[in-house]
Design an enzyme around this catalytic site. Structure first.
Site, PDB file in Angstrom:
ATOM      1  N   ILE A  62       0.875  -1.168   0.000  1.00  0.00           N
ATOM      2  CA  ILE A  62       0.000   0.000   0.000  1.00  0.00           C
ATOM      3  C   ILE A  62       0.915   1.221   0.000  1.00  0.00           C
ATOM      4  O   ILE A  62       2.082   1.131   0.370  1.00  0.00           O
ATOM      5  CB  ILE A  62      -0.999   0.024   1.185  1.00  0.00           C
ATOM      6  CG1 ILE A  62      -0.268   0.121   2.528  1.00  0.00           C
ATOM      7  CG2 ILE A  62      -1.902  -1.186   1.156  1.00  0.00           C
ATOM      8  CD1 ILE A  62      -1.231   0.278   3.713  1.00  0.00           C
ATOM      9  N   ASP A  63       0.388   2.346  -0.446  1.00  0.00           N
ATOM     10  CA  ASP A  63       1.216   3.543  -0.603  1.00  0.00           C
ATOM     11  C   ASP A  63       1.853   3.960   0.717  1.00  0.00           C
ATOM     12  O   ASP A  63       1.288   3.747   1.793  1.00  0.00           O
ATOM     13  CB  ASP A  63       0.375   4.699  -1.143  1.00  0.00           C
ATOM     14  CG  ASP A  63      -0.130   4.447  -2.547  1.00  0.00           C
ATOM     15  OD1 ASP A  63       0.436   3.576  -3.235  1.00  0.00           O
ATOM     16  OD2 ASP A  63      -1.103   5.118  -2.953  1.00  0.00           O
ATOM     17  N   ASN A  64       3.019   4.595   0.614  1.00  0.00           N
ATOM     18  CA  ASN A  64       3.702   5.092   1.811  1.00  0.00           C
ATOM     19  C   ASN A  64       2.809   6.016   2.630  1.00  0.00           C
ATOM     20  O   ASN A  64       2.844   6.003   3.863  1.00  0.00           O
ATOM     21  CB  ASN A  64       4.976   5.842   1.430  1.00  0.00           C
ATOM     22  CG  ASN A  64       6.029   4.942   0.815  1.00  0.00           C
ATOM     23  OD1 ASN A  64       5.895   3.724   0.805  1.00  0.00           O
ATOM     24  ND2 ASN A  64       7.084   5.537   0.296  1.00  0.00           N
TER      25      ASN A  64
END
Length: 477
Positions: A257-259
């Protein structure tokens, strides 16, 4: 006496997303009057001389600065700084058989301990043969590349016998500071790796949702990377969670998942389960639910877009089908009105306002992710004019499209273009409307994840999303 190194820039095509002409100072640095380059030529053309070193400096392709750019004083990579240093990527070719840490330290004038830290962080790569220069490389760069990849030179390399040139140009991480480098070995050194200071602020044990024989489920904090970056695999969720649990074998990533997002992430304990989980994701047997905090209400139902098949941000989506573009679908299960995060909450979590005015209300959407493309939820919600709170990459584009709907060439009000050049210019203008990737948190949480495995149902939920937390209870104060 230390061996000379000759400057060479822009060897690696994948370092540039768009062609950028080398800055003027590089041509000056590589002019024939350079004593460094004269030594390089003399060594190359001397029958008894070993292959010379080619040192490539790419601090930042767009920086206009003198060749003798000032760099910080180097000591160790820890403690972690709060801000990243400007990008600095160096490319080297070993002149003779060398030890990695010694060669890099001497060539780049870096302390050996700093180089050892870079190697531990995964910031140093090698290839047996230097990669092909990009099309925009300066003639001097191409010349040196040809010299170090001459067939008469390569045929003497024991390490590449039986390999094609393409195979020999494949890059791998240097994992040991004392790794031996054969003469002609190429190195790429990320001198200023991307940092993740948030890793050192987290009570990682408290973020663990479940531990089983096969996997760990983590409630990932925002502003952290699941598996690390290209130049930093040390400051990552897998490393810090493994340490917190005292695991002898490091955990492995199964999905991303995105940072800037928070929420459920499954980390594998074994290669076998990692492979199994990847297979379940491919077969769409893993169900993922998200909570998104948007600026405006979103109607329930399935939202479909098509994403441009280019692996870099921003991710562009179209309402109309375009050949070769990837279908993106998500289902809005529910959307409810909630209070706009208070200024204190936004300050505590370092939420970027992106120029969007504070409102009385925001909208919390429950989303069933049907396809799993990078930035999909963020790009789709922005495309329909309901961007995620704090999303500096896509909110600015949504604001631009609200002011001028026709600016999005792939939107409902996109214009017809007389030529491909005109359309390409419109696409570039639309890309420029997007902002930088958020450095902190956005209103997006991977709230639930579930799957069936070996006759059992596995289901996990993340904690309370940041926008619902009381600032007094936050661990960031």
């Amino acid at each position: 006496m230390p061996k000379a190194a000759a400057s060479l820039a822009s060897l690696l095509p994948q370092l540039w997303h768009r062609p950028v002409q080398p800055p003027p100072f590089l041509h000056r640095a590589l002019s024939s009057s350079s004593p460094l380059l004269r030594r390089h030529r003399a060594a190359l053309h001397s029958p008894a001389a070993p292959l010379s070193a080619a040192a490539v400096s790419t601090s930042a392709a767009t920086v206009e600065a003198p060749a003798t750019a000032a760099y910080p004083v180097y000591g160790r990579l820890l403690p972690c700084p709060l801000q990243d240093d400007p990008p600095r990527i160096e490319h080297l070719v070993a002149r003779e058989d060398e030890v990695a840490v010694d060669f890099i330290s001497r060539s780049l004038t870096l302390p050996p301990l700093y180089v050892a830290d870079l190697i531990k962080f995964g910031a140093v790569y090698y290839a047996l043969v230097a990669p092909q220069p990009p099309p925009h490389a300066a003639p001097e760069h191409v010349r040196i590349f040809r010299e170090v990849t001459e067939p008469s030179v390569l045929c003497r390399r024991k390490s590449i016998k039986g390999k094609t040139v393409r195979e020999a140009q494949k890059t791998f991480r240097v994992t040991d500071p004392n790794q031996r480098l054969e003469a002609g070995t190429y190195l790429r050194v990320h001198v200023h790796p991307k940092r993740f200071p948030r890793c050192y602020e987290i009570d990682w044990k408290s973020r663990v949702i479940a531990v089983t024989d096969n996997y760990v489920v983590l409630d990932k904090p925002a502003a952290t990377s699941v598996g690390g970056a290209t130049d930093n695999i040390e400051e990552s969720c897998v490393v810090f969670t493994s340490r917190a649990l005292g695991l002898e074998t490091p955990l492995m990533t199964t999905h991303q998942i995105d940072n800037c997002s928070e929420g459920c992430v499954v980390l594998s304990k074994t290669k076998e389960f990692c492979s199994v989980f990847h297979g379940m994701i491919r077969e769409k047997q893993v169900n993922k639910r998200y909570l998104a905090l948007t600026t405006a209400p979103v109607s329930t139902g399935i939202i479909t877009h098509y994403m441009r098949p280019i692996n870099r941000a921003p991710r562009l989506v179209s309402e109309d089908h375009i050949k070769g573009w990837h279908v993106c679908q998500m289902e809005i299960l529910d959307c409810k009105k909630v209070p706009w995060p208070s200024s204190l909450i936004r300050k505590v979590h370092k939420v970027d306002n992106c120029g969007w005015p504070q409102q009385e209300a925001a909208y919390e959407c429950k989303i069933n992710l049907l396809t799993g493309k990078t930035h999909q939820i963020r790009a789709q919600l922005a495309a329909i004019g309901t961007p995620i709170v704090g999303d500096s990459a896509y909110m600015t584009a949504a604001m631009a499209a609200i002011v001028n709907p026709s600016i999005n060439p792939f939107g409902r009000w996109g214009q017809n273009y007389d030529s491909e050049d005109e359309k390409a210019a419109a696409v570039e203008a639309w890309i420029s409307c997007h902002g930088k990737e958020p450095k902190s948190v956005i209103g997006l949480q991977a709230s639930e994840i579930s799957w069936d495995y070996e006759g059992e149902h596995h289901s996990y939920k993340a904690g309370v999303p940041w926008w619902r937390q009381d600032a007094v209870e936050s661990d960031l104060i």
